[in-house]
Design an enzyme around this catalytic site. Structure first.
Site, PDB file in Angstrom:
ATOM      1  CB  SER A  33      -0.820  -0.081   1.305  1.00  0.00           C
ATOM      2  OG  SER A  33      -2.476   1.346   0.984  1.00  0.00           O
ATOM      3  CG  ASP A  53      -6.671  -2.956  -3.635  1.00  0.00           C
ATOM      4  OD1 ASP A  53      -7.508  -2.005  -3.473  1.00  0.00           O
ATOM      5  OD2 ASP A  53      -5.415  -3.234  -3.174  1.00  0.00           O
ATOM      6  CG  HIS A  76      -5.910  -1.827   0.401  1.00  0.00           C
ATOM      7  ND1 HIS A  76      -5.542  -1.479  -0.503  1.00  0.00           N
ATOM      8  CD2 HIS A  76      -5.463  -1.149   1.280  1.00  0.00           C
ATOM      9  CE1 HIS A  76      -4.176  -0.996   0.042  1.00  0.00           C
ATOM     10  NE2 HIS A  76      -4.433  -0.513   0.742  1.00  0.00           N
TER      11      HIS A  76
END
Length: 323
Positions: free
Chosen positions: A170, A263, A293
């Site tokens: 991320s 995601d 995610h």
């Protein structure tokens, strides 16, 4: 569990609804129930504490008793490093944690990092970089760059192995990609031989999939826009310095891009993988049906496949490098 998309909705297309396993659907439903019960934290400090304890969104990997810590000089004071070393290191992996640039610690990811140590023989060096909004961009990147330089200089003396890789999840993947660009521009880009880039945000002005995201698990457009506002300050969001999707990506190492089909940042990985290859670099893309995610921190075979795939990629990259 890794799939490659094909035209015409063929059986190996990860974007088909039926490609999502029953187990993955159950894992996602349990996560949705957990998130529905979360009471929003009162302030940034409470948010960080809840996130680090695994109470806010993703679960936290058990902390390893084998870890040790180290402090190195940084541009604004010492930078903390968390070291997880296998018995016979064959290289080192610089890890930059996720958390939307505003949360997360370097002791939340020990499980996947120890897997990399067991399967790829790499020492994990996880960086406790500065967080926004107190320290907006480029503070976190400055710390990542300082840690990357330190590892180039000290890996052999500290760990007996000089082969290096970098990566993160991320926001950490964003910082890892940006660090590689900065290292290249500083004339030392060749020091890092592989990059593990998991569901990163590479365009802070938001790719189409993120712009359409409403009520998606973990992240949606409103949440990401708030995070970006906290970290970016006055920066033009398409400035290559802060959004590496727009950077010159030539001369970068082989990379693995991993992302789930659910995601909202999936376009970031699809676009960045394409641009990485178009710049002349080797790159692999792993797309996981039904992955949300942060899915690699959840239970189930999808997470196991993603984490095992990272370890295999890094092991193969190290072997190809002759280390």
């Amino acid at each position: 569990m890794m799939s490659k998309s094909s035209p015409g909705g063929s059986p190996d297309d990860p974007f088909r609804p039926e490609a999502i396993s029953a187990e993955t659907r159950a894992v996602n439903a349990a996560l949705a129930a957990k998130l529905a019960a979360v009471v929003p934290p009162a302030d940034v400090a409470a948010m960080r504490a809840a996130y680090a304890a695994g109470h806010l969104s993703l679960p936290v990997s058990p902390r390893s008793p084998r870890a040790r810590t180290l402090a190195i000089p940084g541009p604004a004071g010492d930078i903390g490093l968390r070291i997880l070393a296998p018995e016979r290191p064959r290289g080192a992996y610089l890890h930059l944690h996720g958390g939307g640039w505003t949360a997360g610690t370097n002791d939340m990811w020990d499980g996947p990092l120890e897997l990399i140590g067991r399967e790829a023989g790499l020492v994990a060096v996880s960086v406790d970089y500065r967080l926004a909004p107190e320290a907006p961009f480029p503070a976190g990147l400055d710390d990542a760059f300082a840690a990357a330089q330190w590892l180039v200089q000290r890996a052999e003396a500290e760990f007996g192995a000089a082969w290096l890789a970098i990566g993160g999840e991320s926001a950490g993947a964003h910082l890892a990609a940006s660090t590689l660009v900065r290292m290249r521009d500083a004339g030392v880009g060749g020091a890092y031989r592989a990059a593990n880039l998991m569901y990163g945000c590479y365009d802070l002005s938001l790719t189409p999939s993120m712009r359409r995201a409403r009520d998606t698990l973990i992240l949606d457009r409103a949440r990401v826009e708030a995070l970006v506002a906290g970290v970016a300050g006055p920066f033009d969001l398409r400035d290559p310095a802060i959004s590496p999707l727009y950077a010159d990506l030539s001369g970068l190492p082989t990379a693995l891009f991993s992302v789930g089909t659910l995601d909202p940042l999936i376009d970031d990985s699809l676009f960045m993988h394409a641009r990485w290859r178009a710049a002349g670099n080797a790159a692999e893309l792993a797309v996981f049906p039904g992955g949300v995610h942060g899915f690699h921190m959840l239970e189930g075979q999808l997470a196991q496949a993603a984490n095992a795939g990272v370890a295999r990629f890094l092991d193969a990259a190290r072997g190809a490098g002759g280390a």
